[in-house]
Structure formats: C-alpha cells, structure tokens
Design an enzyme around this catalytic site. Structure first.
Site, PDB file in Angstrom:
ATOM      1  N   LEU A  12      34.771  29.768  34.518  1.00 15.63           N
ATOM      2  CA  LEU A  12      36.095  30.173  35.011  1.00 15.63           C
ATOM      3  C   LEU A  12      36.975  28.933  35.123  1.00 15.63           C
ATOM      4  O   LEU A  12      38.149  28.941  34.772  1.00 15.63           O
ATOM      5  CB  LEU A  12      35.963  30.857  36.371  1.00 15.63           C
ATOM      6  CG  LEU A  12      35.044  32.075  36.408  1.00 15.63           C
ATOM      7  CD1 LEU A  12      35.058  32.707  37.791  1.00 15.63           C
ATOM      8  CD2 LEU A  12      35.466  33.098  35.379  1.00 15.63           C
TER       9      LEU A  12
ATOM     10  N   GLY B 133      43.851  36.945  22.644  1.00 18.10           N
ATOM     11  CA  GLY B 133      42.925  37.069  23.764  1.00 18.10           C
ATOM     12  C   GLY B 133      43.674  36.961  25.081  1.00 18.10           C
ATOM     13  O   GLY B 133      44.584  36.145  25.230  1.00 18.10           O
TER      14      GLY B 133
ATOM     15  N   ARG C 286      19.338  27.691  35.156  1.00 18.07           N
ATOM     16  CA  ARG C 286      19.174  28.944  34.428  1.00 18.07           C
ATOM     17  C   ARG C 286      18.197  28.846  33.263  1.00 18.07           C
ATOM     18  O   ARG C 286      17.332  29.701  33.087  1.00 18.07           O
ATOM     19  CB  ARG C 286      20.539  29.397  33.897  1.00 18.07           C
ATOM     20  CG  ARG C 286      21.450  29.842  35.005  1.00 18.07           C
ATOM     21  CD  ARG C 286      22.831  30.174  34.498  1.00 18.07           C
ATOM     22  NE  ARG C 286      23.647  30.664  35.601  1.00 18.07           N
ATOM     23  CZ  ARG C 286      24.937  30.971  35.489  1.00 18.07           C
ATOM     24  NH1 ARG C 286      25.545  30.838  34.330  1.00 18.07           N
ATOM     25  NH2 ARG C 286      25.604  31.419  36.525  1.00 18.07           N
TER      26      ARG C 286
ATOM     27  N   HIS D  93      23.870  35.324  27.837  1.00 18.27           N
ATOM     28  CA  HIS D  93      24.945  35.401  28.809  1.00 18.27           C
ATOM     29  C   HIS D  93      26.213  34.699  28.343  1.00 18.27           C
ATOM     30  O   HIS D  93      27.317  35.196  28.533  1.00 18.27           O
ATOM     31  CB  HIS D  93      24.442  34.772  30.115  1.00 18.27           C
ATOM     32  CG  HIS D  93      25.424  34.808  31.224  1.00 18.27           C
ATOM     33  ND1 HIS D  93      26.020  35.975  31.633  1.00 18.27           N
ATOM     34  CD2 HIS D  93      25.913  33.821  32.016  1.00 18.27           C
ATOM     35  CE1 HIS D  93      26.843  35.689  32.627  1.00 18.27           C
ATOM     36  NE2 HIS D  93      26.815  34.404  32.878  1.00 18.27           N
TER      37      HIS D  93
ATOM     38  N   ALA E 264      41.557  32.154  29.805  1.00 15.40           N
ATOM     39  CA  ALA E 264      42.202  31.107  29.020  1.00 15.40           C
ATOM     40  C   ALA E 264      43.466  31.633  28.347  1.00 15.40           C
ATOM     41  O   ALA E 264      44.527  31.009  28.437  1.00 15.40           O
ATOM     42  CB  ALA E 264      41.220  30.568  27.978  1.00 15.40           C
TER      43      ALA E 264
END
Lengths: 644, 251, 268
Positions: free
Chosen positions: A447, A40, A337, A407, A44
């Site tokens: 983030l 990935g 949210r 999300h 990260a």
C-alpha cells in the site's frame, strides 16, 4: 536495449531532494495542453490520476471494472507502513529503508527504496486529510501495530480494511478531479495494446467491455498501474479479473520485464477444497501473533484425520509437531511469509498434511486458554467469523486449517528511478512495476509503495518527461501506428473466437495454474522448471486447438476476456520459468532447492546474482534476452537473512 | 446437491429478457454460490446449451462490491452480513429452486443477464462524496486529533463497499443508506466538517436526479447490507440535510 | 409550469412534521374523549366541545389541522408514486428481507385511515358543520320559551327534527334546520356527548371504530419512530428509547380511544 536507472548523484539521503531541485517543470498554463493516460484505478493509478489532474494535466483513466473503487487494492487487510515514529520506538526513514532492503533479501535498488521510506510519512498525512478513518488511540491520535520483518510499530491501519479505506480516499480524490473535469473516467474498458510512435508511448487501444468496440486514446504519456500477475497461478488471493495483460502488451511493445520469478506466497490462506474452486481467501498475517501452527507428529494420525476418523482436538499435546516453533525458536510462528510458507509445504509434502493433505492447523486453543475467549474474539472476531462463513467450522472449538497461496508479484515492468519503463513516455507504478520490494515484500509495504508512486513520485518525474513534450502538440489517434495496433488487436480477437474447440478457457487456466504451482511455485529446481516449460508449451498448443469461446468479439463477453488474458499468461509463464531457471540462487520468494543451507533455508549467491534481470521480448516462441542492472549497495551493509 | 436454477437472461440493455430454467446436479455444499454459477457456465459452454450466464464478480472475498445477485427474494441471498461471493451452497436445501435476478432499480439498468450498471453510485460520489484535498500541502496527520469513538463510527460508515444491495433491497430503490454512509463517514471527522453542508446538498440532489427513490424507513437496506451498516447513518444524513438547509446560507 | 423543487428528504421531513402534528392532535383528542365516560349528562364534555367550537384560535387551528391532514396525504402519495417509479421493473420473487412491516403498510394504513375518517366525520364532524343530521344541544329554557314566543319555529323544529319532550332537546338537525332555528334566536350547538353515547351503543359501529383504531395503531407505531429517524434524531444512544417511547405513545393513544368506545357500549 540499454538499462539506465538514472539514479541521481549525491548521498543516498539527498538523492530525491536533489532530483526535485533540478528536474524540469511544466508551467501551469501548459499543463492542460498535455494529455496523460492512466490505466488502472487501484492505489497507484487513482492517486496518480488524482494528483496529475489536480496539477492541471488532462488525464484519461481506465479500469476494467464498473467503478474505480473495485480495484483489488481494496482487499488489502493489514495496514500501511510509514516511518512516522509516532510510537517513539526508534523508527526513522533510515530504519524503514533498511528493513525493506533486508526484507527484500538485498535484491532491491537502494535509491528507490530510500525514496519510498522518505515519502512514507507524507502518505499518512495525505490520507488523513482525505478522511481515511485510521485506527486511533483514546487520546485521539493515530494508533500503530507491528508487522512481520520489523522491530518497531509503524503500521497504520483501519480495522482489517486498510486497503479499502486508502483506496476510497484515493477514489474520493479522483472523483473530485472527475467532477472538476480534469480527469475523464472510462469504466469497463480494457487496455488491449500500447501504441508506440517514433519510439515513444503515445496512446492505447482499449476494448469497451460492454459493447466490444475498440477505441483509441492518444496522449503524451501513459501510466500503467494495472497490478501484478499472480493470477497466472489460477488459484491466488488476487481478484478474478486481476491480470497481467496490460503490462504484457507493453512488454511485447518493448518494455523490459524485470525479475518475473519473484512471486510472493502468503502462508495463511484458507486451503483449497475442490476442483471447482475459483480463488483463495487470505486470513490476515496478524493471526500468527496468537495462533500456533502444527501438524500431527505421527503419519498414521495425519492419515486418520484425512480419512475423517480422527479429530484434531483428539490428538494429545505430545503427538503434535509445532514445526515453526521447533525450527525457528527465536521467531517461532512469526517468521516471514516465505519461510512460513516453505515450512508448511515441507510438512505436507512429507505426508503430515491434514484436511485434503494440503493444509496445516492454526490453533487458538492456547490463546483462548491464556487470554480468554473474549479477548481472542475482540482481536480476531471478524476473521474468525469470515473463516466460519467459508468453511462452516468454528475456529473457537476446532483449529483453523490454512495453506500457503500466491499473493503478490514483486516482479514487473522494469522502471528507472523516474518510474519510466524502457519505452520513453511509458511509466509503471504500484505492483505493475518491479519496484522496491526486491525478492520479497514485507507486510504493509504494498500500500505504501502504490501510494508513494502515485501521490509523490510520478507527479514529479512525469513533469520531467513532459516538459519538452509541449512542443509536440496534440497527439493524433489517426496515425498509421494507431491503425496498425487496432487492426492487430482485432485480428487477435477474431482468431480467438474462431478456434471452435470443445474446452473452456477456465479448463486451460486451471491446468496452467497447476503446472506453475507444482513446478514453479514455492520450491523450484532445474528439473521441475524444465518440466514446467515443456508442459506449458504443450498446454499452449492445446489451447490454440481446443479452446472454445462462445459468442463474438462485439458483445459483452467475459469468456473472451478470460481467453486473451490467458493467452498472455502462456507467454508470461514461459518468462517466469526462464527467469527462475537462470537465477541459480535462492532469495526471498524465489527458492531453488539446489541452493539451500543445511537446514533448508535460502542461500543467496551475491557474487553472481546481485542484479536485476530485465528481459526483452523477442517475438512469440522466441526465448527472451536478458539485460542485467547491477545492484550497487553503497549505503547498506549486506548481511545474511537469519530468523532462527 | 441438486438444484433447479431460474436465471434472468437478457442479451443486452435493449433486449426484453426472460427467465430461463437450468437443472444442476452434483454440487458440493462447500461450493460458493459464484463457483456454483461457474460450474453451470462450464456446462452451458461444454454442452453448447446457451451463452454462459454473465454476472459481475471480482475479489470473491466480500470486499470489492462487484458481485450482487438477488437470490430467492434477498440481495446476496439468505444469510446476513455477506456478499454473494461469500454465500455457500450449504445454506440451501438439496433440490431447492433458486431464483436469480439482477438488481432492479431505474438508476441500475441491466447490461447483460445479471450484470447491471452501477455508475450512478460513482456519480453520487463525484457530486461531493469526498474531502477536497490536493496532493501535498496537508498538515501532519497527528495535528488532527479525533475522538476514538468518532473515528470508529466513521470507520463503520466508511466500510461501505458500494455493492448496491441497499438499493436492490429497498422497496423504493432508495440509495439513502449508501449516501448516508458516505455523508456520515465524512461528517463525523473534523476534516470533513468544512464541506459538510455543501456535500450533503450536492449528493442528495444528485441522488434525486438519478432517479433513486426516497427512504420510507423500511430498513431492508440495513438488513441486507453485507457490511452491516446501520440505519443511524440515514438518520445522520437527514440531520445533516436539515443543517444544510441553513448551513448553506451564502451572501 | 414551474413547481418549486422539493428534494426527497425535505418532502419526507414535511410528511413527518405533519404526521407528528397530527399525532399530537390524536393524543389531545383521545384525552378529551375520556370526558364522555363521565355520567354528567355531557356537562363537561359538551362544555369542552363548546369551547372548541367557538374559540377563535381553536377555529383557526382547526383549519390548520385539516390542511395538515390533506398535505400529509398528498405528499405521502406523491412520495409513494415517485418511489414506485424508481423501480420500473420489479422482482419476480417477493422480498424476503427482514424489514419493518409497518413501513410497507404505511401507505395502505394511511389510505384506510382516510376512509375511516369519512365514517368518523359523518358521525361527528359533519354534524357540527351541518352536513349530516345529528344531535344538537339546545337549552331547555330556550325551547320552552320558543314554544311560547315563536310557535311556528317550534312546530317546525318538532316536525323536521326530533323533539324529546322529556329531556327537552332537539336532534337530527341539518344545516337548514339549524339556520331556521338560529334565525328564531335559538342558540344551537351539537351535542357530541349524546351523539357518542347513542352511536357507541350500536355493535357494528363499535366494531368499525375498533378496526379504525387498530389501523391507527399500525400507522402510529411505525410513524412515531420514523419521524425521529426522518428528523435525524434517531441515534445509537437514544434509538432504543425512542422506539419504546413510540410504542408507549401508540398504545396509550389507541387504548384511550378504544376505552371510550367499549366503555360506552358496556354502559360504563
């Protein structure tokens, strides 16, 4: 399986310092003899690989896209939190820590969250040094904005493209290491399996997506930074290729999977408009600062709107229901949210939805009147333009339509304080681990976590693991374990391409997404979850009989990629349902309708459920076993989460 | 809506490739271009007509830079400031012929159908498109003040998504806007000035070496950039280059 | 063979610099041409030409100018060829992006200009170096003197060249004629004033030159702003101004050229 979270002793604020002071290190000359695999290239992965490479380790990094810069971290809009207190408004490490724990509804590990808050400031320093063009004030210093769940302005941002800029910063650092030769980049390569030798993660099997060839890579340690599994729901704000398979194959090999039922639903997305739709587009949370959310008060008005006989602008003020302002007078349109999402669902389920019936209005008429069109355009111009490009409606004239969408996934591979999974040598970072957000993530924290893990946690904790690995010598990729893993992958792929049914992979993925959204989405209960479990099993059976994958396993074949990812989603879906079923409480993004307050708010059960649920794989079709990691709050006062 | 699609089909990098025509009906004008291709693929699979059309895509919200099709003579299709995934079928007329081609450039070889290999861009960045930092040991963020207008200009340049539309649009297949954007982004910031001369030199050398064309000031790149990156960045690249001719003086 | 490596941007800068030099020359040339419009029998214009033809520094610069022209052409074509190679397989659909057409035409207008230059050189420049027959200026008293002192040379001139008894000049020289007459001690130099006045009375030549200027207009219009872009001087602040300046410069140069040609044709 025994869970040891390895939390260092000592007072909370000194744990990380103590850890760093006493951990084992690898001497510089030995570092290049140690191989690390990073899977990935998002925030990260890229930051971890760049940091480890710069330290001198020998790193191989893999991504499924054509370039490391495509990772979905790039799509994050709003910003990144850091306890810098540049605004002199009372922010501190302690406050960021408290906000994050509270935002996560008291379901996150104290020590990890504190460390996250502690290193948050260094992330900003690092990014600025890399040339990330954060927004600035006229005096040339960094600007901040505020975000949901906080009373201070601690969010650093770069226009509406913060994730992009942070990723490009990490990508730059990674590119430098690639140029220096410490990191080797493998693009268009997908991790198909984890190779475990004598109980330790020792390598991976990857599929070259261009040629279809299977390749082996051996290393002393493996870092998994492959993001979340939101695409389980088919329609989400995730990218099309985001998937949970890399984490899932590790789970199959013995890594525990924690809190899978914690899934975040974002309230402001552009609604679904048709069956052919492939993804949902997020509209930034910042819109809720000035937009007012409403639906018609009368059912017949809603029906007329849905039939296209009435326009929203024709509904008089007294016939509009500003339901968030009505229900949450204190926070109004700026509730967190999960709360905003559930409220929208409640109205639509009651028959007041607009558009296709699954949408509510986000209205800027008041803001335009109050501030003037120019000011609104300055603040939200690019978002309005984006909305108009997609929907062909002008939000300056007619209210926007929005609806919640999947999300982010708070759940993920279980990791200890060192970010090591239950398989020694396998580390998980970023959204891929179950990490620091508890049952709900605050805006601008993803983030922060991704970069904290990659820049400032793994470079320390991995050394602690690798220190004695120098005695092992080079890991061979020709051992029987590698042979076995490769054969298994090959068999799996061949099985898929030879099914020869008559339905596409997407057909099944859409069906799975619908089941999960309907019965294991924003609101869950025993009945819906039981139904979901049954439907998923049926669908999976049908998949194995009726799916058709064109082409072979030995070529560039996106349909095959979708198929093996979906295969993993079937198992993952079962686990999400099981986890949701067992957690008989409501917390954060997990809302059990049986457990709510009188006015429809989440009702936690701290007595019974204040733990991390870590699941262990028991073979296909067998129910997984669950191990509890109790959450001990020594530092923070547990309270009710109230936004009224 | 009804369309006749003419799509470039090429089985692999070595195959010759040709156009194939597919009629497609019943498309909603609200459908995005890539969703239209999804529907086509679904039909190609269901009716066993052909292997589905391969095309790169990922975020489908215009930021990852993965998608990129040359549609009726324009990269990312007939609209300004968008990527292919943000193009909607309402931008076409019912009954239109739509020609879909991959990016064409020597450094972007076709992998399959409409998928091209853009690793050349990564190689340019690896040549020097970064500020050399190692993790840790950096000064506090606010010790480096940057004039707001400079930070804003750097941000505009940094918003490049690396999709390659500039190369695809350029009659010379030049990567000057891509390189110019990165060089500008870093050259505008005090942190980036330290390596500026070496950076521009290395990146341009790599760009030439990879076989990109040179800029002849047509500005098709600017017209097609989904992030509306301006040609001023190419001008700044040229300026940096001239500076580097002397700025790279070494003993 | 080891050619020195010129990076793409350096190559562009060279083409631009040479182009800038050439376009300054055009302004100079066009301004001087206005002297043709003076009805002074070529006194001023020919005096200017005399200066240009004899002054040593100008002569050196003339070589420089020709070299610049050639290098400009060679580099531009080299760039065009490598640029073509950057896209071995083209698109089926022609490009429909909004672009500056000038750039796409630049190579072709350049080649056209080169062709037109051959015509122009045949009319004027080659006369000077004697490759082509044309009008030359010889002092009246010299011819009269020649008639007396060297009748052979005078007869030669009368036969080989055209002698206008009325105005006492000789025309239609070639290199050989020039050599013979110069050997006879005659001071001979081209008479561009009358050369121009005669040529631009002919309609098809006027049209050819107007076409020439139009092509130059296209080439300059793109070239001017492009030079600023290539030198890195085009920015947010002065970009528009540079473009306007480029337009003005292009129009002024081309109009000055055109005014002389049209003016002469209509007897101005």
């Amino acid at each position: 399986m025994k869970l040891d979270s390895k939390i260092p002793a000592g007072p909370l604020a000194e744990k990380w310092t103590n850890y760093k002071a006493s951990q084992k290190l690898v001497n510089p000359a030995n570092k290049r003899k140690l191989d690390i695999i990073v899977v990935g290239t998002g925030l990260a992965g890229a930051s971890a690989a760049a940091s480890l490479g710069a330290m001198g380790f020998n790193v191989d990094i893999f991504c499924i896209q054509d370039s490391p810069r495509r990772a979905h971290s790039i799509a994050a809009q709003g910003g990144i939190n850091a306890a810098k207190n540049y605004q002199n408004d009372g922010d501190s490490v302690e406050r960021l820590f408290r906000d994050t724990i509270k935002g996560g509804d008291y379901r996150a590990r104290e020590a990890n969250v504190y460390r996250l808050a502690e290193v948050s400031g260094a992330i900003i320093d690092q990014c600025v040094a890399q040339g990330v063009p954060f927004a600035r004030d006229y005096g040339g210093l960094l600007d901040n904005r505020s975000f949901g769940g906080a009373q201070v302005s601690r969010t650093f941002y770069a226009k509406g493209q913060t994730g992009q800029q942070l990723l490009l910063g990490a990508y730059g650092a990674l590119s430098r290491e690639i140029a220096r030769g410490t990191v080797k980049l493998h693009t268009r390569c997908e991790m198909m399996d984890l190779v475990v030798v004598e109980g330790r993660a020792r390598g991976i099997i990857v599929r070259n997506l261009v040629t279809g060839d299977l390749e082996r890579y051996a290393a002393h340690a493996v870092v998994l930074a492959t993001g979340g599994y939101g695409n389980l729901y088919y329609l989400s704000t995730n990218a099309m290729n985001s998937n949970g398979s890399a984490a899932w194959v590790c789970h199959r090999k013995g890594a525990a999977f924690a809190n899978p039922c914690y899934v975040q639903i974002h309230p402001t997305c552009i609604p679904v408009h048709g069956d052919y739709q492939s993804k949902l587009t997020l509209m930034s949370e910042s819109l809720r600062n000035d937009g007012r959310i409403w639906v018609p008060k009368k059912k017949e008005d809603a029906e007329a709107i849905r039939a296209g006989k009435l326009k929203p602008t024709e509904i008089p003020e007294e016939n509009r229901d500003y339901y968030l302002e009505r229900r949450y007078p204190a926070f109004g349109n700026l509730v967190p949210r999960d709360v905003a999402s559930r409220a929208a669902k409640e109205r639509c389920d009651a028959g007041y939805g607009v558009g296709t019936g699954f949408a509510v209005y986000l209205d800027f008429a008041d803001a335009i009147q109050r501030l003037g069109k120019d000011v609104v355009e300055q603040k939200y111009g690019n978002l309005f333009q984006m909305y108009q490009k997609i929907t062909d409606e002008n939000p300056y004239e007619t209210p926007m339509m929005i609806y919640p969408a999947i999300h982010y996934t708070m759940g993920g591979l279980w990791v200890d304080y060192e970010l090591q999974t239950t398989i020694p040598g396998l580390f998980a970072a970023g959204e891929a681990n179950f990490s620091d957000h508890g049952a709900n993530r605050l805006g601008a924290s993803a983030l922060m976590q991704g970069l904290a893990d990659g820049y400032f946690v793994l470079p320390y904790t991995m050394q602690n693991y690798l220190a004695d690995q120098i005695y092992v010598g080079k890991i061979s990729a020709t051992s029987p374990e590698f042979d076995k893993a490769e054969v298994a992958v090959r068999e799996r792929l061949n099985k898929l391409v030879t099914i020869g049914g008559d339905k596409t992979v997407d057909h099944f993925h859409k069906a799975l997404g619908k089941i999960m959204w309907e019965y294991c989405g924003m609101a869950r209960n025993t009945e819906s979850l039981t139904k979901a479990k049954k439907l998923v099993s049926q669908l999976e059976n049908e998949f194995w009989k009726k799916v058709f994958i064109p082409g072979t396993a030995n070529e560039f074949n996106p349909e095959l990629e979708k198929a093996y990812r979906l295969e993993d989603y079937f198992e993952l879906a079962q686990l999400v349902i099981d986890d949701a079923m067992h957690r008989e409480e409501s917390c954060g993004g997990h809302f059990r309708t049986e457990h709510q307050t009188q006015d429809g708010e989440t009702l936690r059960d701290d007595e019974r459920f204040m733990y991390v649920a870590a699941w262990e794989y028991q073979g296909h079709g067998h129910p997984e076993t669950m191990e509890k990691e109790p959450l001990v709050y020594e530092h923070i006062q547990i309270a009710k989460r109230n936004y009224k | 809506m009804k369309f006749t699609l003419h799509i470039w089909r090429q089985e692999n990098a070595r195959a010759k490739g040709h156009f194939e025509t597919y009629p497609l009906e019943g498309i909603s004008p609200e459908c995005s271009f890539l969703e239209m291709l999804d529907i086509l693929n679904e039909q190609l699979i269901n009716d066993r007509i052909a292997h589905p059309v391969c095309f790169d895509n990922d975020c489908r919200e215009g930021i990852c830079g993965m998608c990129g099709l040359y549609i009726n003579g324009r990269p990312h299709g007939n609209d300004d400031g968008i990527t292919t995934c943000q193009l909607h079928m309402r931008k076409f007329h019912d009954g239109d012929d739509i020609w879909i081609e991959p990016w064409r450039a020597k450094p972007f070889p076709v992998i399959r159908d409409l998928v091209v290999d853009r690793s050349a861009f990564d190689k340019i960045i690896q040549a020097g498109g970064y500020i050399s930092t190692t993790t840790g040991g950096v000064p506090d963020a606010n010790t480096i003040p940057i004039p707001k207008h400079k930070a804003d200009m750097a941000m505009d340049a940094a918003s490049c998504i690396g999709c390659g539309a500039c190369v695809a649009a350029c009659k010379n297949a030049s990567a000057m806007l891509f390189v110019g954007a990165k060089v500008s982004h870093l050259a505008l910031l005090p942190q980036g000035k330290i390596e500026a001369a070496d950076r521009v030199h290395k990146m341009v050398c790599k760009m030439d070496e990879l076989g990109f064309g040179s800029c002849t000031n047509t500005y098709a790149c600017e017209a097609e950039c989904p992030k509306l990156i301006k040609r001023q960045n190419i001008s700044r690249l040229n300026r940096q280059w001239i500076g580097a001719l002397f700025g790279r003086d070494r003993k | 063979m080891n050619l020195p490596k010129i990076h793409s941007i350096s190559k562009k800068i060279l083409v631009g610099a040479l182009g800038a030099f050439l376009s300054f020359f055009l302004l100079f040339h066009a301004s001087a041409n206005l002297l043709i419009l003076r009805h002074d029998g070529g006194e001023w214009y020919n005096a200017f030409c005399h200066f240009m033809g004899t002054y040593i520094i100008v002569k050196v610069m003339e070589i420089g100018l020709l070299a610049a022209l050639l290098l400009h052409v060679v580099l531009a074509i080299w760039l065009a060829v490598t640029n073509k190679m950057a896209r071995p397989k083209g698109y089926h659909k022609p490009q429909r992006s909004k672009t500056h057409t000038g750039s796409k035409l630049q190579v072709w207008t350049g080649i056209l200009i080169f062709a037109c230059l051959i015509m122009h050189f045949t009319d004027f420049y080659f006369v000077k170096i004697g490759l082509v027959k044309g009008k030359y200026l010889v002092k009246t008293e010299d011819i009269v003197a020649l008639k007396v002192t060297q009748p052979d040379a005078f007869n030669y001139a009368e036969q080989q060249c055209e002698y206008s008894a009325k105005e006492n000049w000789l025309t239609n020289f070639d290199k050989e004629d020039k050599a013979v007459l110069e050997a006879a001690g005659l001071e001979v130099e081209p008479d561009f004033y009358h050369q121009a006045r005669e040529k631009f009375k002919i309609l098809h030549i006027v049209i050819a030159y107007l076409v020439f200027f139009t092509v130059v207009w296209f080439h300059l219009r793109h070239g001017f702003a492009a030079v600023f872009q290539t030198f890195g001087l085009y920015n947010y602040k002065y970009g528009k101004a540079i473009e306007v300046l480029g337009q003005i410069y292009t129009w002024v140069v081309c109009l000055m050229f055109a005014v002389v040609v049209i003016g002469v044709y209509f007897g101005l």
